[in-house]
Motif scaffolding. Structure first.
Motif: not given
Length: 369
Positions: A140-141, A277-278, A282-284, A293-295
Motif C-alpha cells: 500500500s505504499g 492491530v487485527i 488499523d494502521i493504514l 495509494s491510500s485507496g
C-alpha cells in the motif's frame, strides 16, 4: 574539504562519539575551519587531550580519502546531516545520527515508513502475522522498517521485499558485516529489490552487544509508528516502542494468546493505550493523508477474505484443522478431540504440515498458520 567530508572524517575516527561531534559543530560555524584548528582549540571546547590528538590525526586528508575509497569499493555510500535527502523525521529526533552508511537505494526513504519489531524467537503465528502485515503495508505504499534480527524482524523484511514501499533494514553492525551470518542472502534480496540497508557504524567497526540497542532509536526515528507483533515482558521491542513514544510517534500492537509469554509485551502495550492491530487497515487508516495509494485494497491480516483456509483439505483434515489455533496443542489432546486412531492422526498431521496449513512447535505440539 567541504563540510560534508569533514563530518564523515570526524565520524569515522575511533572513540569520537555523537556528543563529541556536537561539541565540535557547536564550536565552529564551518567544519572546514577544523583544518586550521590547533590542539589548544580542541581542548578549549572541553574535548579531552587524548581525544583531541586522535581527531587531529584522524582528519588527515590522506587518511580520510582512504576511508572513503574503501567504502566505495565495498559499495557503501554516505548520508550525512548536511545532505538534502537525510530523512526529515529522523532529523527531528533527540539524537539523530551524524552520518548513515548505506547499501541499496535511497529511494526507499521517500515513502512513509512504519517500523515492525518483535521477538527473535517467534511462534508460527507471530512469523505469519509479521510477514502478512509487512506485505500489506508495503503493498500500500508504506516502507517497512526493521532491524534485520532473527525472528519477527526478518519476517517483516521478507514480507515487504518486492512490494511498492519495500523495506529498510537498520543494522546493529557496520555495513561491511553480515549479522546474523545466515541473513546474508536476505541482505542481498533487500538490496536487489530496491530496498536499503542503513547503519550508523563506520566501516570496520567491531561488533559489540552494546551497539544493537542504539539502532532501536533509528528504527523509531525513521518511522511514523512502530508495530510490535510478539514480545516478552522485558524485550528490546518494548524499548523501541518507548523510544517511539518519546518522539511522539504512534505505537501499535498485535494481540496474541493471553497465556503465551511471547504475547505479554504486546498485550501490555495495548493495556497502556497502544492501538490494537487485527488488520493492516488499523494502521493504514491513521495515515490516509500520507500513503501514496491510500485507496488500495488491503488484504486482511488474518485469513484471506477471498479464499477459505480449508480449501483443498480432505474431510478429516478439516476436522483436525478446526481443533487448532495459535495456541499450541499436543497430539494427545488432538487424539481425544478428534477420536482418530494414533496412526491416522499422525497421517493427517503430516498432510497438513506438507500443505503448510499447520506448524509443529517444540514438545510435539501443533498450531494453525
Amino acid at each position: 574539504m567541504e563540510n560534508r567530508s569533514m563530518l564523515i572524517g570526524l565520524h569515522g575516527i575511533t572513540g569520537v562519539g555523537w556528543k563529541t561531534i556536537k561539541r565540535v559543530i557547536d564550536s565552529c560555524s564551518d567544519l572546514r575551519e577544523l583544518r586550521e584548528w590547533s590542539f589548544a582549540d580542541y581542548t578549549r571546547t572541553g574535548i579531552p587531550a587524548a581525544k583531541a590528538e586522535c581527531i587531529i590525526e584522524g582528519l588527515d586528508e590522506g587518511k580520510l580519502q582512504e576511508r572513503v575509497e574503501l567504502a566505495r569499493r565495498l559499495g557503501i555510500g554516505f548520508l550525512t546531516r548536511f545532505d538534502s535527502d537525510y530523512p526529515d523525521l529522523l532529523a527531528e529526533t533527540a539524537q539523530p545520527p551524524w552520518v548513515l552508511y548505506y547499501r541499496g537505494s535511497l529511494k526507499a526513504l521517500e515513502y512513509p515508513k512504519i517500523g515492525i519489531v518483535g521477538t527473535r524467537t517467534p511462534t508460527a503465528y507471530g512469523k505469519k502475522i509479521a510477514e502478512e502485515l509487512a506485505a500489506a503495508l508495503s503493498g500500500s505504499g508504506i516502507t517497512v522498517v526493521s532491524g534485520l534480527a532473527r525472528g519477527i524482524d526478518a519476517q517483516a523484511h521478507r514480507g515487504a521485499i518486492g512490494k511498492t514501499g519495500g523495506t529498510i533494514a537498520v543494522l546493529g553492525v557496520s555495513p561491511d558485516r553480515i549479522y546474523p551470518p545466515e541473513h546474508g542472502r536476505l541482505q542481498d534480496e533487500i538490496i536487489g529489490s530496491g530496498g536499503l540497508l542503513l547503519s550508523e557504524y563506520p566501516v570496520g567497526t567491531l561488533p559489540h552487544p552494546g551497539l544493537f540497542p542504539l539502532r532501536n532509536r533509528i528504527i523509531a526515528g525513521l518511522s511514523l509508528g512502530i508495530v510490535v507483533v510478539e514480545a516478552a515482558e522485558r524485550s528490546g521491542s518494548l524499548i523501541t516502542a518507548d523510544l517511539a513514544l518519546e518522539e511522539s510517534r504512534d505505537v501499535f500492537a498485535v494481540p496474541g494468546p493471553i497465556h503465551s509469554p511471547k504475547s505479554r509485551g504486546a498485550l501490555y502495550l495495548i493495556k497502556q493505550g497502544a492501538k490494537m492491530v487485527i488488520s493492516p487497515e488499523d494502521i493504514l487508516e491513521e495515515y490516509t493523508h500520507l500513503s501514496p495509494s491510500s485507496g488500495h485494497f488491503v488484504e486482511p491480516l488474518t485469513k484471506s477474505a477471498t479464499q477459505s483456509p480449508e480449501e483443498g483439505m480432505s474431510a478429516d483434515e478439516v476436522v483436525l484443522y478446526r481443533f487448532l489455533s495459535s495456541v499450541p496443542v499436543t497430539a494427545d489432546v488432538l487424539l481425544e478431540q478428534t477420536q482418530f486412531t494414533f496412526g491416522h492422526l499422525h497421517s493427517v498431521l503430516l498432510s497438513l504440515l506438507l500443505k503448510n496449513k499447520i506448524a509443529e512447535q517444540p514438545g510435539s505440539t501443533y498450531v494453525s498458520i
